[in-house]
Design a protein around this motif. Sequence first.
Motif, short mmCIF file in Angstrom:
data_model
loop_
_atom_site.label_atom_id
_atom_site.label_comp_id
_atom_site.label_asym_id
_atom_site.label_seq_id
_atom_site.Cartn_x
_atom_site.Cartn_y
_atom_site.Cartn_z
N GLY A 1 -30.35 -24.35 -122.61
CA GLY A 1 -30.33 -25.37 -121.57
C GLY A 1 -30.42 -24.80 -120.18
N TYR A 2 -30.34 -23.48 -120.06
CA TYR A 2 -30.42 -22.84 -118.75
C TYR A 2 -31.87 -22.67 -118.32
CZ TYR A 2 -25.47 -21.61 -118.85
OH TYR A 2 -24.12 -21.66 -118.87
N ARG B 1 -27.94 -24.98 -115.64
CA ARG B 1 -28.30 -26.14 -116.46
C ARG B 1 -28.45 -27.28 -115.45
NH1 ARG B 1 -23.85 -24.75 -120.96
NH2 ARG B 1 -25.20 -23.69 -122.43
#
Length: 169
Positions: free
Chosen positions: A71-72, A126
């Motif tokens: 998600g980064y 994120r």
Amino acid sequence: MPARFKPLIVVAIAAIAALALAACSSGPSSAASSVSGSSSSGASSEPSSDETVLDASDTVFISLDYNAGTGYEWACTADPEGVLVQTDKVTEDRAEPGVAGGPLRDTFTFRAQQPGEVVLTFNLVRPWETGVAPAETQVYAFTVTKSHEVKLNREKSNFVLDPEWITYS
């Protein structure tokens, strides 16, 4: 084993698993970065111990690694804006074919726009998490002269790997 200890063991195992997953996400020890420059003249200056100089018409590339599936993603801010202008961002999947969640590399492209000093800050975040500290921060400080000569100021920069300057013809 008494039944009253079973919930504590489950919680301990869950905590260890959460820590292991957090260690797998891109953090300061797993990310790599590089900087390169291109020149229409086909020549570049030799770097000194504290700065690297590019020719006036150079484009600066900054590459940053991270892991898919976490998600980064890398987000860049320039302070002040307008000295080096971002012209492109390309994400390269570096995983073996058919492997999900492997390594990625973002390559940001910048061009000298006007003279001045600029700090490019890259945060591994994120995007949906607000108010949360980035997992990692990379800082590149540059000076652009009146003739658009670009210099990396190593003393004001903070990045994982020493920059690599590559001249393209």
